[in-house]
Structure formats: C-alpha cells, structure tokens
Design a protein around this motif. Structure first.
Motif, PDB file in Angstrom:
ATOM      1  N   MET A   1     -33.496  17.699 -26.920  1.00 26.75           N
ATOM      2  CA  MET A   1     -32.641  18.409 -27.709  1.00 26.75           C
ATOM      3  C   MET A   1     -31.545  17.472 -28.092  1.00 26.75           C
ATOM      4  N   ALA A   2     -30.938  17.307 -29.183  1.00 28.80           N
ATOM      5  CA  ALA A   2     -29.888  16.438 -29.415  1.00 28.80           C
ATOM      6  C   ALA A   2     -28.421  17.147 -29.130  1.00 28.80           C
ATOM      7  N   MET A   3     -27.660  16.349 -28.916  1.00 32.86           N
ATOM      8  CA  MET A   3     -26.241  16.728 -28.616  1.00 32.86           C
ATOM      9  C   MET A   3     -25.391  16.338 -29.983  1.00 32.86           C
ATOM     10  N   LYS A   4     -24.435  17.450 -30.208  1.00 33.05           N
ATOM     11  CA  LYS A   4     -23.697  17.235 -31.291  1.00 33.05           C
ATOM     12  C   LYS A   4     -22.279  16.451 -30.778  1.00 33.05           C
ATOM     13  N   ALA A   5     -21.668  15.669 -31.703  1.00 28.84           N
ATOM     14  CA  ALA A   5     -20.638  14.705 -31.265  1.00 28.84           C
ATOM     15  C   ALA A   5     -19.261  15.732 -30.828  1.00 28.84           C
ATOM     16  N   ASP A   6     -19.132  16.934 -31.394  1.00 33.26           N
ATOM     17  CA  ASP A   6     -17.993  17.644 -31.186  1.00 33.26           C
ATOM     18  C   ASP A   6     -18.344  18.182 -29.451  1.00 33.26           C
ATOM     19  N   GLU A   7     -19.472  18.252 -29.206  1.00 35.01           N
ATOM     20  CA  GLU A   7     -19.764  18.777 -27.564  1.00 35.01           C
ATOM     21  C   GLU A   7     -19.308  17.675 -26.931  1.00 35.01           C
ATOM     22  N   ILE A   8     -19.678  16.347 -27.166  1.00 37.64           N
ATOM     23  CA  ILE A   8     -19.378  15.545 -26.296  1.00 37.64           C
ATOM     24  C   ILE A   8     -17.744  15.183 -26.360  1.00 37.64           C
ATOM     25  N   GLY A  28     -28.080   8.608 -36.166  1.00 41.60           N
ATOM     26  CA  GLY A  28     -28.338   9.772 -37.142  1.00 41.60           C
ATOM     27  C   GLY A  28     -29.004  10.835 -36.546  1.00 41.60           C
ATOM     28  N   ASP A  29     -29.501  10.520 -35.256  1.00 43.20           N
ATOM     29  CA  ASP A  29     -30.446  11.670 -34.780  1.00 43.20           C
ATOM     30  C   ASP A  29     -29.661  12.410 -33.543  1.00 43.20           C
ATOM     31  N   LEU A  66     -28.040  14.041 -24.202  1.00 43.74           N
ATOM     32  CA  LEU A  66     -27.440  12.595 -24.759  1.00 43.74           C
ATOM     33  C   LEU A  66     -28.049  11.590 -23.925  1.00 43.74           C
ATOM     34  N   HIS A  67     -29.010  10.983 -24.908  1.00 45.45           N
ATOM     35  CA  HIS A  67     -29.758   9.755 -24.501  1.00 45.45           C
ATOM     36  C   HIS A  67     -29.092   8.305 -24.500  1.00 45.45           C
ATOM     37  N   ALA A  68     -28.165   8.151 -25.204  1.00 46.28           N
ATOM     38  CA  ALA A  68     -27.402   6.878 -25.185  1.00 46.28           C
ATOM     39  C   ALA A  68     -26.116   7.037 -25.772  1.00 46.28           C
ATOM     40  N   LEU A  69     -25.133   6.162 -24.999  1.00 47.76           N
ATOM     41  CA  LEU A  69     -23.733   6.238 -25.371  1.00 47.76           C
ATOM     42  C   LEU A  69     -23.060   4.751 -25.191  1.00 47.76           C
ATOM     43  N   ALA A  70     -22.753   4.261 -26.159  1.00 49.46           N
ATOM     44  CA  ALA A  70     -21.863   3.048 -26.063  1.00 49.46           C
ATOM     45  C   ALA A  70     -20.434   3.565 -25.957  1.00 49.46           C
TER      46      ALA A  70
END
Length: 82
Positions: A1-8, A28-29, A66-70
């Motif tokens: 399940m994808a995570m939204k930017a506003d949740e991060i 974009g995923d 959240l799979h990957a975060l730079a």
C-alpha cells in the motif's frame, strides 16, 4: 500500500513540530520519495543523528507503506535555497 506525501509530512512534524518539510514523489507511485527536512532540532547534531530523528518519526512506515526515502536534512541557516 502506498503512502501519501502529506502523511509523511504529518509524521515528521509530529516528532519535529518546527520542521519545514518538502516532499517529492520520485516515481509517481507513492513508494519512492525524497524529503528535505529543515529543523532547529538538527543544530549541533551529525548528519547521521539528524537522519535518525527523522527515521524515528517514520519507523512504523519504513519498509512497509513507505518503500524508499532519499533524505536531506538541514538547520534553518544551512538549508538550500528553493
């Protein structure tokens, strides 16, 4: 399940209330993001310690939603101009 930017952003700000957070979805995923986090809480801390503060805020989501975060961190006076 994808995570939204506003949740991060919400999770980071819950731990670092003064943070300015800029999130970019790299693929974009909803799984691959870059984040610039600017906070006074980073002052006097090494880059590793700064990142640990952010990862602690996201610990329950990393590797799952959240799979990957730079991650890029800075204090207000060392932040890049955008």
């Amino acid at each position: 399940m994808a995570m939204k930017a506003d949740e991060i952003e919400r999770l980071i700000k819950a731990s670092l209330p003064d943070a300015v957070v800029m999130i970019k979805d790299l693929a974009g995923d909803g799984d691959h993001y870059s984040a610039l986090v600017i906070s006074e809480a980073f002052r006097g801390k090494s880059r590793i310690q700064q990142h640990q503060l952010v990862y602690a805020a996201l610990r329950d989501s990393l590797g799952g939603e959240l799979h990957a975060l730079a991650l890029h961190t800075a204090t207000p006076d060392t932040a890049p101009v955008h």
